[in-house]
Scaffold this motif. Structure first.
Motif, mmCIF file in Angstrom:
data_model
loop_
_atom_site.group_PDB
_atom_site.id
_atom_site.type_symbol
_atom_site.label_atom_id
_atom_site.label_comp_id
_atom_site.label_asym_id
_atom_site.label_seq_id
_atom_site.Cartn_x
_atom_site.Cartn_y
_atom_site.Cartn_z
ATOM 1 N N ALA A 97 0.830 -1.207 0.000
ATOM 2 C CA ALA A 97 0.000 0.000 0.000
ATOM 3 C C ALA A 97 0.863 1.255 0.000
ATOM 4 C CB ALA A 97 -0.918 0.002 1.216
ATOM 5 N N ASP A 98 1.963 1.227 0.731
ATOM 6 C CA ASP A 98 2.849 2.397 0.798
ATOM 7 C C ASP A 98 3.570 2.646 -0.528
ATOM 8 O OD1 ASP A 98 2.154 2.793 3.409
ATOM 9 O OD2 ASP A 98 3.952 1.867 4.261
ATOM 10 N N GLY A 99 3.851 1.572 -1.278
ATOM 11 C CA GLY A 99 4.654 1.725 -2.483
ATOM 12 C C GLY A 99 3.869 1.785 -3.770
ATOM 13 N N GLU A 100 2.803 1.025 -3.890
ATOM 14 C CA GLU A 100 2.144 0.863 -5.177
ATOM 15 C C GLU A 100 1.187 1.997 -5.522
ATOM 16 O OE1 GLU A 100 2.549 -0.703 -7.685
ATOM 17 O OE2 GLU A 100 0.686 -0.971 -8.772
ATOM 18 N N HIS A 101 0.642 2.689 -4.518
ATOM 19 C CA HIS A 101 -0.378 3.682 -4.836
ATOM 20 C C HIS A 101 0.171 4.818 -5.695
ATOM 21 C CE1 HIS A 101 1.563 5.743 -1.441
ATOM 22 N NE2 HIS A 101 1.061 6.852 -1.930
ATOM 23 N N ARG A 102 1.483 5.038 -5.651
ATOM 24 C CA ARG A 102 2.095 6.095 -6.443
ATOM 25 C C ARG A 102 2.111 5.748 -7.933
ATOM 26 N NH1 ARG A 102 7.410 6.651 -5.783
ATOM 27 N NH2 ARG A 102 7.418 8.887 -6.157
ATOM 28 N N HIS A 103 1.876 4.507 -8.278
ATOM 29 C CA HIS A 103 2.110 4.039 -9.642
ATOM 30 C C HIS A 103 0.831 3.593 -10.342
ATOM 31 C CE1 HIS A 103 6.283 4.002 -8.293
ATOM 32 N NE2 HIS A 103 5.914 3.233 -7.308
ATOM 33 N N THR A 104 -0.327 3.925 -9.782
ATOM 34 C CA THR A 104 -1.563 3.393 -10.338
ATOM 35 C C THR A 104 -2.281 4.460 -11.143
ATOM 36 O OG1 THR A 104 -1.789 1.930 -8.428
ATOM 37 C CG2 THR A 104 -3.737 2.270 -9.778
ATOM 38 N N THR A 105 -2.476 4.203 -12.412
ATOM 39 C CA THR A 105 -3.183 5.155 -13.251
ATOM 40 C C THR A 105 -3.851 4.412 -14.405
ATOM 41 O OG1 THR A 105 -2.957 7.237 -14.452
ATOM 42 C CG2 THR A 105 -1.202 5.653 -14.740
ATOM 43 N N ASP A 106 -4.709 5.114 -15.134
ATOM 44 C CA ASP A 106 -5.460 4.446 -16.202
ATOM 45 C C ASP A 106 -4.680 4.476 -17.510
ATOM 46 O OD1 ASP A 106 -6.285 6.860 -17.877
ATOM 47 O OD2 ASP A 106 -7.126 7.410 -15.928
ATOM 48 N N ARG A 107 -5.143 3.673 -18.444
ATOM 49 C CA ARG A 107 -4.451 3.477 -19.706
ATOM 50 C C ARG A 107 -4.384 4.760 -20.539
ATOM 51 N NH1 ARG A 107 -4.478 -1.205 -22.511
ATOM 52 N NH2 ARG A 107 -4.265 -2.286 -20.524
ATOM 53 N N ALA A 108 -5.431 5.587 -20.495
ATOM 54 C CA ALA A 108 -5.429 6.819 -21.288
ATOM 55 C C ALA A 108 -4.320 7.759 -20.817
ATOM 56 C CB ALA A 108 -6.784 7.512 -21.189
ATOM 57 N N LEU A 109 -4.152 7.889 -19.512
ATOM 58 C CA LEU A 109 -3.101 8.756 -18.983
ATOM 59 C C LEU A 109 -1.725 8.171 -19.295
ATOM 60 C CD1 LEU A 109 -2.321 11.268 -17.448
ATOM 61 C CD2 LEU A 109 -2.623 10.011 -15.300
ATOM 62 N N GLN A 110 -1.597 6.856 -19.214
ATOM 63 C CA GLN A 110 -0.333 6.218 -19.590
ATOM 64 C C GLN A 110 0.040 6.569 -21.028
ATOM 65 O OE1 GLN A 110 -0.481 1.969 -18.915
ATOM 66 N NE2 GLN A 110 -1.515 2.226 -16.952
ATOM 67 N N ALA A 111 -0.929 6.466 -21.925
ATOM 68 C CA ALA A 111 -0.661 6.743 -23.345
ATOM 69 C C ALA A 111 -0.226 8.188 -23.544
ATOM 70 C CB ALA A 111 -1.912 6.436 -24.179
ATOM 71 N N SER A 112 -0.885 9.114 -22.851
ATOM 72 C CA SER A 112 -0.546 10.525 -22.976
ATOM 73 C C SER A 112 0.870 10.802 -22.468
ATOM 74 C CB SER A 112 -1.558 11.363 -22.185
ATOM 75 O OG SER A 112 -1.194 12.726 -22.178
ATOM 76 N N VAL A 113 1.214 10.224 -21.321
ATOM 77 C CA VAL A 113 2.529 10.458 -20.727
ATOM 78 C C VAL A 113 3.626 9.852 -21.598
ATOM 79 C CG1 VAL A 113 4.021 9.917 -18.760
ATOM 80 C CG2 VAL A 113 1.666 10.656 -18.377
ATOM 81 N N LEU A 114 3.409 8.627 -22.103
ATOM 82 C CA LEU A 114 4.440 7.986 -22.931
ATOM 83 C C LEU A 114 4.642 8.732 -24.242
ATOM 84 C CD1 LEU A 114 4.449 5.728 -20.834
ATOM 85 C CD2 LEU A 114 4.493 4.088 -22.718
ATOM 86 N N THR A 115 3.568 9.252 -24.822
ATOM 87 C CA THR A 115 3.705 10.034 -26.054
ATOM 88 C C THR A 115 4.559 11.276 -25.810
ATOM 89 O OG1 THR A 115 1.580 9.268 -26.919
ATOM 90 C CG2 THR A 115 2.456 11.316 -27.825
ATOM 91 N N ALA A 116 4.277 11.964 -24.702
ATOM 92 C CA ALA A 116 5.046 13.165 -24.374
ATOM 93 C C ALA A 116 6.492 12.824 -24.027
ATOM 94 C CB ALA A 116 4.380 13.902 -23.212
ATOM 95 N N PHE A 117 6.686 11.706 -23.344
ATOM 96 C CA PHE A 117 8.030 11.285 -22.936
ATOM 97 C C PHE A 117 8.906 10.983 -24.146
ATOM 98 C CE2 PHE A 117 11.004 7.821 -22.029
ATOM 99 C CZ PHE A 117 11.705 8.324 -20.942
ATOM 100 N N THR A 118 8.389 10.201 -25.088
ATOM 101 C CA THR A 118 9.185 9.827 -26.264
ATOM 102 C C THR A 118 9.462 11.048 -27.141
ATOM 103 O OG1 THR A 118 7.145 9.138 -27.395
ATOM 104 C CG2 THR A 118 8.420 7.424 -26.297
ATOM 105 N N ALA A 119 8.496 11.966 -27.227
ATOM 106 C CA ALA A 119 8.701 13.177 -28.034
ATOM 107 C C ALA A 119 9.783 14.054 -27.410
ATOM 108 C CB ALA A 119 7.394 13.953 -28.155
ATOM 109 N N ALA A 120 9.735 14.215 -26.094
ATOM 110 C CA ALA A 120 10.732 15.048 -25.417
ATOM 111 C C ALA A 120 12.118 14.433 -25.515
ATOM 112 C CB ALA A 120 10.338 15.239 -23.954
ATOM 113 N N ALA A 121 12.194 13.107 -25.340
ATOM 114 C CA ALA A 121 13.496 12.433 -25.401
ATOM 115 C C ALA A 121 14.080 12.506 -26.808
ATOM 116 C CB ALA A 121 13.353 10.987 -24.952
ATOM 117 N N ALA A 122 13.249 12.232 -27.811
ATOM 118 C CA ALA A 122 13.731 12.256 -29.196
ATOM 119 C C ALA A 122 14.118 13.667 -29.629
ATOM 120 C CB ALA A 122 12.665 11.697 -30.136
ATOM 121 N N GLY A 123 13.430 14.673 -29.091
ATOM 122 C CA GLY A 123 13.719 16.043 -29.476
ATOM 123 C C GLY A 123 14.780 16.706 -28.623
#
Length: 287
Positions: A159-185
């Motif tokens: 409970a202390d560790g996992e709650h920080r990492h729980t999110t839905d698939r739509a938010l995951q997709a948005s974050v990964l898109t932004a992450f790869t764009a920032a890294a590549a650029g």
């Protein structure tokens, strides 16, 4: 054999959650089959429960032995990921929460890995698979009350560790898109906006593939590390995939392959980056 086969996927799910290793989980399931084949189960009224207990005992032995093996492991240890290709990364259902073979997140597996073997077995058997404490105690060779306490301590750690990492698939997709764009650029400011201040990046090369020997801590250091990888590596190919049921990346670069899992908070910040580069822990035939 048909009776055992009906429970094979379930037993793999139990073993993988306990061990964090696809190969070890498959070995344990095979050992459970050998125990089943050599036993008289005519008096067993619940074969699934019997096989789950057998699997739990085999995993407990593996976990105790793994504590010794880990001392000689080169660099951080990460689970071997379960990877599934998406039919079309652009068509992910935002409400969908599909897991691959009843898998669990990389972030949660690392939390489980920090538990004692007894705590991990108690938690997985009782909290995940609803095995009664009397049977958990028999698996661990202890009392039901002690088994209950072991599961309670494990539950608190999860409970202390996992709650920080729980999110839905739509938010995951948005974050990964932004992450790869920032890294590549090469956009460090955009990357920093995506990283939690206390983000941690792990790289598991197992001494076979070059990887950081220690976890990288903090947004600034992680951002520079990610951008450094992109600058040093030509011909980077990235594919979005399901990594233990969450969105992750399969990255090909310089003749090597890595699978990246992410911990993403409900606020959309990356809290963990889990790069598995060890070829012995990757099974990517479909890629």
């Amino acid at each position: 054999m048909d009776q055992f086969s009906a429970h094979r996927d379930h037993l793999f799910g139990v073993a993988y959650r306990m061990l964090g290793s696809r190969a070890d989980a498959e070995d344990v399931v095979q050992d459970a089959w050998l125990r089943y084949a050599g036993a008289d189960t005519s008096g067993v009224t619940d074969l699934r429960a019997w096989l789950t207990t057998v699997t739990g005992r085999l995993c407990l032995d593996q976990l105790r032995a793994a504590k010794v093996r880990r001392e000689a492991y080169v660099g951080p240890w990460l689970p071997s990921p379960l990877v599934e290709r998406l039919p079309d990364p652009a068509q992910v259902d935002p409400g969908e929460r599909v897991s691959f073979r009843d898998s669990v997140s990389m972030a949660l597996l690392l939390v489980l890995d920090a538990l004692t073997p007894e705590q991990r077995v108690a938690f997985v058997l009782h909290d995940v698979f609803a095995v009664p404490f009397a049977e958990v105690a028999a698996t661990l060779g202890t009392t039901p009350e002690n088994a209950r306490q072991l599961a309670s301590r494990a539950r608190k750690a999860v409970a202390d560790g996992e709650h920080r990492h729980t999110t839905d698939r739509a938010l995951q997709a948005s974050v990964l898109t932004a992450f790869t764009a920032a890294a590549a650029g090469g956009d460090i400011e955009a990357l920093l906006k995506l990283l939690a201040p206390d983000v941690v990046a792990f790289g598991d090369g197992g001494g076979v593939v070059s990887a950081a020997r220690r976890p990288i801590l903090g947004a600034s250091d992680v951002a520079r590390f990610v951008l450094g990888l992109y600058r040093r590596t030509a011909d980077v190919s990235i594919e979005v995939a399901l990594v233990n049921g969450d969105l992750g990346l399969v990255v090909s670069f310089g003749g090597a392959v890595a699978v990246a899992g992410f911990g993403i908070s409900p606020s959309g910040l990356i809290t963990g980056l889990y790069n598995q580069l060890n070829p012995a822990k990757l099974s990517l035939d479909e890629f």
